[in-house]
Design a protein around this motif. Structure first.
Motif, PDB file in Angstrom:
ATOM      1  N   LEU A  29      -9.046 -18.608   4.245  1.00  9.75           N
ATOM      2  CA  LEU A  29      -8.729 -18.496   2.831  1.00  9.75           C
ATOM      3  C   LEU A  29      -9.401 -19.607   2.027  1.00  9.75           C
ATOM      4  O   LEU A  29      -9.897 -19.361   0.923  1.00  9.75           O
ATOM      5  CB  LEU A  29      -7.208 -18.553   2.630  1.00  9.75           C
ATOM      6  N   ASP A  30      -9.425 -20.807   2.594  1.00  8.92           N
ATOM      7  CA  ASP A  30     -10.076 -21.922   1.898  1.00  8.92           C
ATOM      8  C   ASP A  30     -11.569 -21.669   1.744  1.00  8.92           C
ATOM      9  O   ASP A  30     -12.155 -21.942   0.687  1.00  8.92           O
ATOM     10  CB  ASP A  30      -9.843 -23.234   2.655  1.00  8.92           C
ATOM     11  N   GLU A  31     -12.200 -21.163   2.804  1.00  7.03           N
ATOM     12  CA  GLU A  31     -13.634 -20.873   2.720  1.00  7.03           C
ATOM     13  C   GLU A  31     -13.901 -19.759   1.717  1.00  7.03           C
ATOM     14  O   GLU A  31     -14.866 -19.818   0.951  1.00  7.03           O
ATOM     15  CB  GLU A  31     -14.188 -20.488   4.093  1.00  7.03           C
ATOM     16  N   LEU A  32     -13.034 -18.760   1.717  1.00 10.42           N
ATOM     17  CA  LEU A  32     -13.190 -17.654   0.777  1.00 10.42           C
ATOM     18  C   LEU A  32     -13.109 -18.164  -0.656  1.00 10.42           C
ATOM     19  O   LEU A  32     -13.910 -17.775  -1.515  1.00 10.42           O
ATOM     20  CB  LEU A  32     -12.111 -16.604   1.033  1.00 10.42           C
ATOM     21  N   ARG A  33     -12.141 -19.037  -0.938  1.00  5.96           N
ATOM     22  CA  ARG A  33     -12.001 -19.595  -2.289  1.00  5.96           C
ATOM     23  C   ARG A  33     -13.228 -20.411  -2.668  1.00  5.96           C
ATOM     24  O   ARG A  33     -13.721 -20.322  -3.800  1.00  5.96           O
ATOM     25  CB  ARG A  33     -10.747 -20.475  -2.359  1.00  5.96           C
ATOM     26  N   ALA A  34     -13.736 -21.189  -1.715  1.00  7.25           N
ATOM     27  CA  ALA A  34     -14.914 -22.019  -1.998  1.00  7.25           C
ATOM     28  C   ALA A  34     -16.137 -21.152  -2.273  1.00  7.25           C
ATOM     29  O   ALA A  34     -16.915 -21.415  -3.200  1.00  7.25           O
ATOM     30  CB  ALA A  34     -15.188 -22.960  -0.825  1.00  7.25           C
ATOM     31  N   LEU A  35     -16.312 -20.105  -1.470  1.00  8.51           N
ATOM     32  CA  LEU A  35     -17.445 -19.207  -1.676  1.00  8.51           C
ATOM     33  C   LEU A  35     -17.331 -18.486  -3.015  1.00  8.51           C
ATOM     34  O   LEU A  35     -18.315 -18.336  -3.745  1.00  8.51           O
ATOM     35  CB  LEU A  35     -17.516 -18.185  -0.531  1.00  8.51           C
ATOM     36  N   GLU A  36     -16.107 -18.051  -3.340  1.00 13.41           N
ATOM     37  CA  GLU A  36     -15.898 -17.338  -4.596  1.00 13.41           C
ATOM     38  C   GLU A  36     -16.151 -18.245  -5.789  1.00 13.41           C
ATOM     39  O   GLU A  36     -16.788 -17.844  -6.774  1.00 13.41           O
ATOM     40  CB  GLU A  36     -14.475 -16.790  -4.651  1.00 13.41           C
ATOM     41  N   GLU A  37     -15.663 -19.486  -5.718  1.00 10.35           N
ATOM     42  CA  GLU A  37     -15.850 -20.415  -6.827  1.00 10.35           C
ATOM     43  C   GLU A  37     -17.315 -20.787  -7.011  1.00 10.35           C
ATOM     44  O   GLU A  37     -17.737 -21.164  -8.108  1.00 10.35           O
ATOM     45  CB  GLU A  37     -15.019 -21.680  -6.579  1.00 10.35           C
ATOM     46  N   GLY A  38     -18.107 -20.670  -5.949  1.00  9.06           N
ATOM     47  CA  GLY A  38     -19.524 -20.976  -6.051  1.00  9.06           C
ATOM     48  C   GLY A  38     -20.353 -19.865  -6.647  1.00  9.06           C
ATOM     49  O   GLY A  38     -21.544 -20.054  -6.936  1.00  9.06           O
ATOM     50  N   LEU A  39     -19.734 -18.703  -6.849  1.00  6.58           N
ATOM     51  CA  LEU A  39     -20.454 -17.570  -7.426  1.00  6.58           C
ATOM     52  C   LEU A  39     -20.459 -17.654  -8.947  1.00  6.58           C
ATOM     53  O   LEU A  39     -19.492 -18.124  -9.548  1.00  6.58           O
ATOM     54  CB  LEU A  39     -19.799 -16.250  -7.005  1.00  6.58           C
ATOM     55  N   PRO A  40     -21.514 -17.173  -9.586  1.00  5.92           N
ATOM     56  CA  PRO A  40     -21.479 -17.061 -11.049  1.00  5.92           C
ATOM     57  C   PRO A  40     -20.458 -16.011 -11.452  1.00  5.92           C
ATOM     58  O   PRO A  40     -20.061 -15.166 -10.642  1.00  5.92           O
ATOM     59  CB  PRO A  40     -22.911 -16.631 -11.400  1.00  5.92           C
ATOM     60  N   LEU A  41     -20.026 -16.048 -12.702  1.00  5.28           N
ATOM     61  CA  LEU A  41     -18.967 -15.156 -13.165  1.00  5.28           C
ATOM     62  C   LEU A  41     -19.293 -13.693 -12.908  1.00  5.28           C
ATOM     63  O   LEU A  41     -18.430 -12.926 -12.466  1.00  5.28           O
ATOM     64  CB  LEU A  41     -18.724 -15.377 -14.664  1.00  5.28           C
ATOM     65  N   ALA A  42     -20.541 -13.288 -13.173  1.00  7.71           N
ATOM     66  CA  ALA A  42     -20.914 -11.886 -12.988  1.00  7.71           C
ATOM     67  C   ALA A  42     -20.736 -11.449 -11.543  1.00  7.71           C
ATOM     68  O   ALA A  42     -20.289 -10.333 -11.265  1.00  7.71           O
ATOM     69  CB  ALA A  42     -22.362 -11.666 -13.425  1.00  7.71           C
ATOM     70  N   ALA A  43     -21.077 -12.327 -10.600  1.00  4.47           N
ATOM     71  CA  ALA A  43     -20.925 -11.991  -9.185  1.00  4.47           C
ATOM     72  C   ALA A  43     -19.466 -11.973  -8.778  1.00  4.47           C
ATOM     73  O   ALA A  43     -19.047 -11.160  -7.955  1.00  4.47           O
ATOM     74  CB  ALA A  43     -21.705 -12.983  -8.333  1.00  4.47           C
ATOM     75  N   ARG A  44     -18.656 -12.879  -9.368  1.00  8.75           N
ATOM     76  CA  ARG A  44     -17.226 -12.892  -9.053  1.00  8.75           C
ATOM     77  C   ARG A  44     -16.561 -11.582  -9.478  1.00  8.75           C
ATOM     78  O   ARG A  44     -15.673 -11.068  -8.797  1.00  8.75           O
ATOM     79  CB  ARG A  44     -16.548 -14.057  -9.774  1.00  8.75           C
ATOM     80  N   GLU A  45     -16.988 -11.059 -10.606  1.00  9.19           N
ATOM     81  CA  GLU A  45     -16.430  -9.788 -11.076  1.00  9.19           C
ATOM     82  C   GLU A  45     -16.768  -8.659 -10.103  1.00  9.19           C
ATOM     83  O   GLU A  45     -15.967  -7.748  -9.899  1.00  9.19           O
ATOM     84  CB  GLU A  45     -16.963  -9.472 -12.470  1.00  9.19           C
ATOM     85  N   LYS A  46     -17.950  -8.722  -9.506  1.00  7.51           N
ATOM     86  CA  LYS A  46     -18.339  -7.701  -8.536  1.00  7.51           C
ATOM     87  C   LYS A  46     -17.572  -7.855  -7.228  1.00  7.51           C
ATOM     88  O   LYS A  46     -17.385  -6.896  -6.484  1.00  7.51           O
ATOM     89  CB  LYS A  46     -19.843  -7.788  -8.246  1.00  7.51           C
ATOM     90  N   LEU A  47     -17.125  -9.085  -6.947  1.00  4.57           N
ATOM     91  CA  LEU A  47     -16.372  -9.348  -5.721  1.00  4.57           C
ATOM     92  C   LEU A  47     -14.937  -8.854  -5.822  1.00  4.57           C
ATOM     93  O   LEU A  47     -14.300  -8.555  -4.807  1.00  4.57           O
ATOM     94  CB  LEU A  47     -16.382 -10.851  -5.435  1.00  4.57           C
ATOM     95  N   ALA A  48     -14.426  -8.751  -7.036  1.00  2.00           N
ATOM     96  CA  ALA A  48     -13.017  -8.425  -7.253  1.00  2.00           C
ATOM     97  C   ALA A  48     -12.519  -7.209  -6.470  1.00  2.00           C
ATOM     98  O   ALA A  48     -11.419  -7.255  -5.901  1.00  2.00           O
ATOM     99  CB  ALA A  48     -12.751  -8.247  -8.749  1.00  2.00           C
ATOM    100  N   PRO A  49     -13.286  -6.091  -6.399  1.00  2.00           N
ATOM    101  CA  PRO A  49     -12.769  -4.940  -5.651  1.00  2.00           C
ATOM    102  C   PRO A  49     -12.497  -5.232  -4.180  1.00  2.00           C
ATOM    103  O   PRO A  49     -11.616  -4.628  -3.575  1.00  2.00           O
ATOM    104  CB  PRO A  49     -13.893  -3.894  -5.807  1.00  2.00           C
ATOM    105  N   LEU A  50     -13.258  -6.153  -3.588  1.00  2.00           N
ATOM    106  CA  LEU A  50     -13.046  -6.487  -2.184  1.00  2.00           C
ATOM    107  C   LEU A  50     -11.773  -7.294  -1.979  1.00  2.00           C
ATOM    108  O   LEU A  50     -11.230  -7.333  -0.876  1.00  2.00           O
ATOM    109  CB  LEU A  50     -14.242  -7.288  -1.648  1.00  2.00           C
ATOM    110  N   LEU A  51     -11.305  -7.961  -3.036  1.00  5.39           N
ATOM    111  CA  LEU A  51     -10.125  -8.814  -2.934  1.00  5.39           C
ATOM    112  C   LEU A  51      -8.943  -8.248  -3.714  1.00  5.39           C
ATOM    113  O   LEU A  51      -7.987  -8.973  -4.004  1.00  5.39           O
ATOM    114  CB  LEU A  51     -10.459 -10.224  -3.450  1.00  5.39           C
TER     115      LEU A  51
END
Length: 243
Positions: A29-51
């Motif tokens: 979970l910590d790694e997932l949060r770190a990876l997500e926070e390292g993404l630009p906003l546009a990429a984070r929005e694309k990640l949302a369906p997986l989470l």
């Protein structure tokens, strides 16, 4: 095979390679949060369906509010305080969860207006028998209403009938979440490598496993968002070690 088996991808919850514990889930979970926070906003929005908590709950049997809290950094120990972890209780609650979420949908156009409903105990018994288990309607009734422990064969047959892999009802919460989230983290690692390599002119990259190819639509949309933002243009060339 019944409809539910077709509605739930068999790869949703692959068996873990070993028994994960709270420390492994916390690290994931910590790694997932770190990876997500390292993404630009546009990429984070694309990640949302997986989470999405509802989708993760459907795939694991873990309550969506619990998943949301864990993804937001809640302490595992706090969540597990007072939790019922007995194998029989877990099996029963997961079976009830499957019956409540894998509903029978109308099979014909004439019945298409009817609301999906839970399978009856008789339908579950017949479906499990079609999957190779020997179980009666009465036994299914006792399993669901009185918490009677099913045989390993009957449990596996009902799991197959509902469209999940054998073992779904026996996973602890840690095992279920690790099995589901590990591929997401692996994909994010891959996307970071692909994006970094692409920024340095690499045009062909070979995937190392079939897990690298899962959820292709989400993966491609996240990668596109990463590249479109241009945040990788100024990467340190020394990081380009994934060619």
């Amino acid at each position: 095979m019944n409809d539910p088996a077709g509605e739930t991808a068999q790869s949703e919850l692959s068996p873990p390679q070993h028994q994960p514990h709270a420390g492994e889930l916390r690290a994931l979970l910590d790694e997932l949060r770190a990876l997500e926070e390292g993404l630009p906003l546009a990429a984070r929005e694309k990640l949302a369906p997986l989470l999405d908590a509802e989708k993760l709950s459907f795939a694991t049997g873990v309550a969506p509010e619990r998943i949301t809290a864990l993804l937001n950094g809640a302490q595992l120990d706090n969540w597990h305080a007072g939790a019922v972890d007995a194998a029989e209780g877990r099996q029963h609650s997961r079976l009830v969860f499957l019956r409540e979420t894998r509903l029978k949908r109308p099979m014909t156009r004439r019945l298409s207006g009817r609301t999906p409903r839970p399978y009856t105990f008789g339908e579950i018994a017949r479906g499990a028998e079609e999957e190779g288990a020997k179980i009666s309607k009465q036994t299914v009734h006792y399993i669901f209403t009185e918490g009677r422990k099913p045989s390993a064969e009957s449990l596996a047959g009902m799991e197959r009938f509902f469209g999940v892999l054998p073992g779904f009802c026996s996973y602890t919460e840690n095992e279920a979440l690790v099995a589901r989230l590990r591929p997401v983290v692996q994909q994010l690692r891959l996307l970071n490598r692909v994006a970094a390599a692409t920024a340095h002119g690499v045009t062909r990259i070979a995937a190392r496993s079939t897990e690298d190819l899962s959820n292709a639509d989400e993966r491609e949309s996240i990668l596109s968002a990463l590249l479109d933002t241009g945040v990788l243009d100024d990467l340190d060339p020394q990081r380009d070690d994934q060619r």
